[in-house]
Write a protein that holds these residues in place. Structure first.
Motif, mmCIF file in Angstrom:
data_model
loop_
_atom_site.group_PDB
_atom_site.id
_atom_site.type_symbol
_atom_site.label_atom_id
_atom_site.label_comp_id
_atom_site.label_asym_id
_atom_site.label_seq_id
_atom_site.Cartn_x
_atom_site.Cartn_y
_atom_site.Cartn_z
ATOM 1 N N ASN A 94 -90.818 27.080 43.517
ATOM 2 C CA ASN A 94 -90.390 27.764 44.645
ATOM 3 C C ASN A 94 -89.400 27.094 45.754
ATOM 4 O OD1 ASN A 94 -90.836 30.063 46.034
ATOM 5 N ND2 ASN A 94 -92.410 29.402 47.167
ATOM 6 N N ASP A 95 -88.264 26.493 45.264
ATOM 7 C CA ASP A 95 -87.492 25.855 46.062
ATOM 8 C C ASP A 95 -86.196 25.544 45.261
ATOM 9 O OD1 ASP A 95 -85.940 24.443 47.956
ATOM 10 O OD2 ASP A 95 -86.655 22.650 47.484
ATOM 11 N N SER A 96 -85.174 26.732 45.329
ATOM 12 C CA SER A 96 -84.088 26.969 44.368
ATOM 13 C C SER A 96 -83.210 25.723 44.774
ATOM 14 C CB SER A 96 -83.473 28.163 44.353
ATOM 15 O OG SER A 96 -82.538 28.235 43.345
ATOM 16 N N LEU A 97 -82.490 24.998 43.734
ATOM 17 C CA LEU A 97 -81.262 24.151 43.875
ATOM 18 C C LEU A 97 -80.019 25.200 44.168
ATOM 19 C CD1 LEU A 97 -81.560 22.058 40.872
ATOM 20 C CD2 LEU A 97 -82.178 21.379 43.380
ATOM 21 N N GLY A 98 -79.457 24.925 45.136
ATOM 22 C CA GLY A 98 -78.116 25.844 45.470
ATOM 23 C C GLY A 98 -76.900 25.812 44.471
ATOM 24 N N TRP A 99 -76.782 24.688 43.714
ATOM 25 C CA TRP A 99 -75.683 24.790 43.118
ATOM 26 C C TRP A 99 -75.846 25.258 41.768
ATOM 27 C CZ3 TRP A 99 -76.331 21.979 38.410
ATOM 28 C CH2 TRP A 99 -77.334 21.259 38.513
ATOM 29 N N THR A 100 -76.873 25.616 41.160
ATOM 30 C CA THR A 100 -77.033 26.034 39.927
ATOM 31 C C THR A 100 -76.375 27.559 39.639
ATOM 32 O OG1 THR A 100 -79.290 26.845 40.675
ATOM 33 C CG2 THR A 100 -79.198 24.735 39.384
ATOM 34 N N GLU A 101 -76.554 28.328 40.440
ATOM 35 C CA GLU A 101 -75.982 29.693 40.410
ATOM 36 C C GLU A 101 -74.560 29.810 40.066
ATOM 37 O OE1 GLU A 101 -75.880 34.051 42.246
ATOM 38 O OE2 GLU A 101 -77.349 32.502 43.134
ATOM 39 N N GLU A 102 -73.904 28.800 41.003
ATOM 40 C CA GLU A 102 -72.425 28.899 40.887
ATOM 41 C C GLU A 102 -71.838 28.123 39.778
ATOM 42 O OE1 GLU A 102 -68.739 27.859 43.971
ATOM 43 O OE2 GLU A 102 -70.626 26.653 44.110
ATOM 44 N N LYS B 182 -62.108 25.589 47.199
ATOM 45 C CA LYS B 182 -62.959 24.539 46.434
ATOM 46 C C LYS B 182 -64.234 25.443 46.363
ATOM 47 C CE LYS B 182 -60.962 20.161 47.814
ATOM 48 N NZ LYS B 182 -60.876 19.177 46.798
ATOM 49 N N MET B 183 -64.794 24.846 44.937
ATOM 50 C CA MET B 183 -66.296 25.541 44.902
ATOM 51 C C MET B 183 -67.031 25.333 46.316
ATOM 52 S SD MET B 183 -66.972 24.578 41.065
ATOM 53 C CE MET B 183 -65.600 24.806 39.985
ATOM 54 N N THR B 184 -67.887 26.633 46.393
ATOM 55 C CA THR B 184 -68.787 26.660 47.429
ATOM 56 C C THR B 184 -69.808 25.510 47.402
ATOM 57 O OG1 THR B 184 -68.611 28.801 47.636
ATOM 58 C CG2 THR B 184 -70.463 28.188 48.698
ATOM 59 N N SER B 185 -70.453 25.247 46.478
ATOM 60 C CA SER B 185 -71.617 24.345 46.385
ATOM 61 C C SER B 185 -71.393 23.097 46.032
ATOM 62 C CB SER B 185 -72.604 24.977 45.420
ATOM 63 O OG SER B 185 -72.099 25.002 43.886
ATOM 64 N N ILE B 186 -70.231 22.545 45.319
ATOM 65 C CA ILE B 186 -69.848 21.288 45.247
ATOM 66 C C ILE B 186 -68.511 21.266 45.510
ATOM 67 C CG2 ILE B 186 -71.545 20.818 43.278
ATOM 68 C CD1 ILE B 186 -69.705 21.277 41.234
#
Length: 189
Positions: A57-65, A135-139
């Motif tokens: 219940n705590d998603s990693l932000g970078w996985t979707e991108e 640049k990419m949003t999450s990284i």
């Protein structure tokens, strides 16, 4: 008058040959390895995204991108393998209705159009890569890296399509020209 059983059996139409449902992986080459590795990395990232979102219940932000960009990579790197193996989809309806000479002409036309298409898109992808400064949003990785991968894939597709065109001109056959011929099927690149 009696009917001989063996002659009755021979007059019956034979069933269509059974196609082996297992996938033939004998034509995999080292150039196919990146798409296999990238696919499994994508599967891991998507699983990680699912696990962190729904279990922790705590998603990693970078996985979707990252999953989105990995899917782009799998698509284009897989397309290189498809061009090499001549396994892109084709509409065969027209090929079954025309003469062999016309089928050969259509095959060469499709090969030339595909070659031009891949070459133009490689050129356009290079120009897009050079102009992209975001640049990419999450990284902190430039988005142009993705466009460079796409440009490289289109360049590889152009080279393989040129080899396919040369092979079709040299052998004067393909799986669409001679669908019943065993020698016209299967990759040799």
């Amino acid at each position: 008058m009696s009917i001989d059983p063996p002659s009755v059996r021979s007059a019956e139409p034979s069933p269509p040959p059974m196609r082996d449902e297992s996938e033939n992986l004998s034509d995999l080459k080292i150039v196919d390895l990146p798409v296999i590795v990238l696919f499994w990395v994508l599967a891991f990232v998507v699983f990680l995204q699912f696990f962190t979102r729904y279990v922790l219940n705590d998603s990693l932000g970078w996985t979707e991108e990252i999953a989105r960009y990995l899917l782009i990579g799998v698509t284009f790197i897989g397309a290189v393998s498809a061009v090499r193996r001549e396994s892109h989809i084709a509409v065969e309806l027209l090929y079954t209705r025309v003469s062999r000479r016309t089928r050969f002409g259509l095959q060469i036309f499709v090969d030339v159009v595909s070659l031009a298409f891949y070459g133009i898109l490689a050129w356009l992808s290079v120009h897009l890569s050079q102009r992209t400064l975001q640049k990419m949003t999450s990284i902190d990785v430039p988005k142009s890296l993705i466009y460079w991968v796409v440009a490289g894939c289109f360049a590889a597709m152009t080279i393989y399509q040129l080899l396919v065109l040369v092979r079709h001109l040299r052998t004067r056959t393909s799986r669409l020209i001679d669908p019943d011929s065993v020698t016209s099927t299967g990759p040799s690149l």
